[in-house]
Design an enzyme around this catalytic site. Structure first.
Site, PDB file in Angstrom:
ATOM      1  N   ASN A 121       0.824  -1.218   0.000  1.00  0.00           N
ATOM      2  CA  ASN A 121       0.000   0.000   0.000  1.00  0.00           C
ATOM      3  C   ASN A 121       0.854   1.263   0.000  1.00  0.00           C
ATOM      4  OD1 ASN A 121      -1.949  -1.888   0.165  1.00  0.00           O
ATOM      5  ND2 ASN A 121      -2.689  -1.339   2.207  1.00  0.00           N
ATOM      6  N   HIS A 167     -18.253  34.838 -31.494  1.00  0.00           N
ATOM      7  CA  HIS A 167     -19.359  34.081 -32.094  1.00  0.00           C
ATOM      8  C   HIS A 167     -18.992  33.596 -33.495  1.00  0.00           C
ATOM      9  CE1 HIS A 167     -21.980  35.918 -28.951  1.00  0.00           C
ATOM     10  NE2 HIS A 167     -21.198  36.963 -29.163  1.00  0.00           N
ATOM     11  N   SER A 288      -6.787  11.378 -48.296  1.00  0.00           N
ATOM     12  CA  SER A 288      -7.975  10.529 -48.221  1.00  0.00           C
ATOM     13  C   SER A 288      -7.713   9.275 -49.044  1.00  0.00           C
ATOM     14  CB  SER A 288      -9.169  11.300 -48.785  1.00  0.00           C
ATOM     15  OG  SER A 288     -10.138  10.410 -49.293  1.00  0.00           O
ATOM     16  N   LYS A 294      -7.912  15.479 -51.405  1.00  0.00           N
ATOM     17  CA  LYS A 294      -7.974  15.858 -49.992  1.00  0.00           C
ATOM     18  C   LYS A 294      -6.624  15.987 -49.298  1.00  0.00           C
ATOM     19  CE  LYS A 294     -10.899  16.707 -47.847  1.00  0.00           C
ATOM     20  NZ  LYS A 294     -11.735  15.932 -46.943  1.00  0.00           N
ATOM     21  N   GLU A 301      -7.265  17.134 -35.492  1.00  0.00           N
ATOM     22  CA  GLU A 301      -8.504  16.428 -35.130  1.00  0.00           C
ATOM     23  C   GLU A 301      -8.226  15.369 -34.068  1.00  0.00           C
ATOM     24  OE1 GLU A 301     -10.644  17.074 -39.466  1.00  0.00           O
ATOM     25  OE2 GLU A 301      -9.853  15.112 -38.941  1.00  0.00           O
TER      26      GLU A 301
END
Ligand code: ARG
Length: 426
Positions: A121, A167, A288, A294, A301
């Site tokens: 522990n 915005h 792609s 692409k 991402e």
């Protein structure tokens, strides 16, 4: 002489077998084992055990020869693990048992003395603190690299104007340098949070035993000093039960990933055909499998996506801890996978974002040209009127009317202001 009764033997796969009459069910053995993920703690475990052995020697609980033998054998084991000599699977319960068993196999009774005055522990609590400290310093280093890169880019682009957004609508002109400064400021905060957390957590739990300490003459302070801690955790119960530092670090990592994710999102938008504010370097973007045209911002991402997983890890550790009675509970073994994942994720994200930023081409001409007319400067005009003594609300209304006129008559704000007798200097 009779051989020792079996209950005094230390079994190959477990060191706590004395009171047990049956082997562990194989399903339980597999379920219980954490070696396949906690093996990453081997360095910390060995580092802690070596200092523990030195302390036992200093306190005359083992001899110098025994301490030397333990330390040298632990060094051998470390080299072997690093050389890929061992299979780290569920044959053993965890990394602590694995290393101790190897030690006992090699040096027999001397090896059995290492665990004197110690429980797994406080051992695992120590290992996790040492691991956290080491990883935090790696994260710090990478954060500093990122901050330096952002500072350099900001200086380079201090005069390059672009539209600023609220915005996601064009709002006021800013420089690209000003924009990058915002992220510098955010990552500096992360850096400070991390430094503070490193200070808060830098106390040693070792010597707490299972939770109630030990009657043996252990020197907790010696261990703490030798391992570079600022002191010991006085409460032995807290020492083994506390995982606040993991929660704090997971939270700091989550905040920093949230910042990286926002930066990624901005750059994903900027890399779109519609914005075209940045050009992705071929070595930092991907194609792609179907559409030959692409070029995708996968790196950004992925950072954005991984951030979600890191937030999940923070929720896991908070939830694991929330209902636990003091002191140690095996639930706490579940503190590791998510935490290791968060640490690895931020390290890999920081490792990729800094060179990514250095590779990106900022289309500063397009940024400047994309500022639609001079309507973006409305706030500047408003402030000019305020300086001339017009009350803020009246000035706001007045400029609002001019904007409407400008849109309807397809004129510039400057022209309308001029018609109204106000000269704007641009
Ligand atoms: N592998 C365990 C963990 O990570 C070590 C501590 C085990 N302690 C115990 N009392 N079973 O939490």
């Amino acid at each position: 002489m009779d051989s020792a009764p079996s209950h005094l033997e230390v079994r190959k796969d477990k060191t706590w077998g004395g009171r047990f009459t049956k082997e562990l069910d194989p399903v339980v053995k597999k379920f219980n084992s954490s070696l396949h993920f906690d093996y990453v703690l081997y360095r910390e475990d060995i580092e802690g055990s070596k200092i523990h052995a030195l302390m036992l020697e200093k306190q005359s609980l083992i001899s110098k020869a025994e301490a030397d033998s333990i330390i040298n054998t632990l060094d051998d084991i470390q080299r072997e693990i690093e050389g890929g000599k061992h299979i780290l699977d569920e044959t053993y319960e965890d990394i602590h048992m694995f290393i101790e068993q190897l030690l006992i196999e090699r040096i027999g009774d001397t090896g059995k003395k290492l665990h004197t005055g110690r429980s797994r522990n406080d051992q695992v609590a120590l290992d996790m603190r040492l691991y956290s400290r080491r990883q935090a310093s790696l994260i710090l280093k990478k954060l500093e690299d990122l901050i330096n890169t952002l500072k350099n880019l900001s200086y380079k682009h201090r005069q390059n104007m672009m539209p600023g957004y609220t915005h996601l609508q064009q709002a006021q002109p800013i420089s690209l340098g000003q924009y990058l400064d915002a992220y510098t400021s955010m990552f500096k905060r992360d850096l400070n949070r991390l430094k503070n957390c490193c200070q808060t957590m830098n106390y040693s739990p070792l010597g707490a035993g299972a939770f109630a300490g030990s009657k043996l003459p252990l020197d907790r302070l010696f261990v703490a000093q030798e391992l570079g801690f600022d002191g010991i955790i006085e409460s032995t119960i807290d020492a083994v039960s506390d995982r606040d530092y993991l929660i704090e670090l997971s939270s700091i990592i989550s905040i920093c990933m949230m910042h990286l994710s926002r930066l990624s999102e901005d750059f994903i938008i900027w890399s779109s055909t519609e914005f075209n504010f940045i050009k992705l370097d071929d070595s930092f973007s991907t194609g792609s499998s179907l559409m030959p045209n692409k070029k995708n911002p996968d790196v950004l991402e992925l950072i954005r996506g991984k951030t979600g997983r890191v937030f999940g890890n923070l929720m896991s550790i908070l939830t694991i801890m929330k209902g636990l009675p003091l002191a140690y509970n095996k639930d706490m073994q579940e503190d590791k996978e998510g935490f290791f994942d968060s640490v690895n994720t931020i390290l890999s994200s920081l490792s990729v974002i800094t060179p990514f930023l250095n590779s990106v081409v900022f289309n500063t001409d397009i940024m400047r040209e994309s500022m639609q007319s001079d309507l973006l400067r409305a706030t500047e005009v408003l402030e000019q009127l305020v300086l001339q003594g017009i009350p803020f609300r009246d000035a706001h209304h007045k400029v609002g009317k001019w904007i409407l006129q400008a849109i309807e008559s397809e004129k510039s704000l400057k022209e309308i202001a001029q018609q109204e007798g106000v000269n704007l200097e641009w």
